[in-house]
Design an enzyme around this catalytic site. Structure first.
Site, PDB file in Angstrom:
ATOM      1  N   GLU A 150       0.859  -1.175   0.000  1.00 14.88           N
ATOM      2  CA  GLU A 150       0.000   0.000   0.000  1.00 14.88           C
ATOM      3  C   GLU A 150       0.893   1.222   0.000  1.00 14.88           C
ATOM      4  OE1 GLU A 150      -2.281  -3.239   2.024  1.00 14.88           O
ATOM      5  OE2 GLU A 150      -0.459  -2.225   2.686  1.00 14.88           O
ATOM      6  N   TYR A 174       7.165   2.216  -8.273  1.00 14.88           N
ATOM      7  CA  TYR A 174       6.514   0.910  -8.280  1.00 14.88           C
ATOM      8  C   TYR A 174       5.972   0.577  -9.670  1.00 14.88           C
ATOM      9  CZ  TYR A 174       6.830   1.484  -3.214  1.00 14.88           C
ATOM     10  OH  TYR A 174       7.287   1.688  -1.936  1.00 14.88           O
TER      11      TYR A 174
END
Length: 150
Positions: free
Chosen positions: A108, A120
């Site tokens: 998260e 990411y």
């Protein structure tokens, strides 16, 4: 993993104060020292530290649950951000995960953390949804991201 003076080691009790210091420098809602101490006895948890010379400049925690890995924290000292250390750390964690029979990774990230989301996504993570009001400090949403390891 080594890169000139940089190396990756596993976190032990002797590293806790520095890891907690980095946590406080990097996060608005940092984990407590006690939380990191508990991770040392958590059989699901592994924490990798990036050391440059004598200094710990970053860390990444991951929980292995059956064949999935949950990245709990990724932290690079603020003065060292922008040097590619976060990418190096994630490459290592992804290699470690593959070698540990982990098929997919999840994490998260605050929806406002554009730099982390960009990293990411460059690594192949895909957004899979939002956790509403996930962060306790300001009720910010979390972007849930997944990466299939093949």
């Amino acid at each position: 993993m080594e890169n000139k003076e940089k190396k990756i080691i596993k976190m032990t009790a002797e590293h806790l104060d520095r890891v907690h210091e980095l946590e406080n420098l990097c996060f608005e809602d940092p984990w407590s020292l006690e939380a990191f101490k508990a991770e040392l006895t958590n059989q699901l948890a592994t924490y990798h530290l990036m050391v440059d010379g004598e200094d710990i400049v970053g860390y990444c925690g991951i929980w292995k649950v059956v064949d999935e890995g949950h990245i709990t924290n990724l932290c690079i000292e603020p003065s060292r951000q922008g040097e590619g250390l976060g990418r190096m750390m994630m490459d290592l964690v992804m290699d470690w995960a593959r070698g540990s029979n982990i098929c997919r990774l999840t994490l998260e990230v605050r929806v406002s953390n554009e730099k982390a989301i960009y990293l990411y996504e460059k690594l192949g993570f895909k957004s899979a949804g939002i956790r509403k009001a996930y962060y306790e400090d300001n009720r910010e949403d979390a972007n849930i991201m997944w990466l299939e390891l093949t």
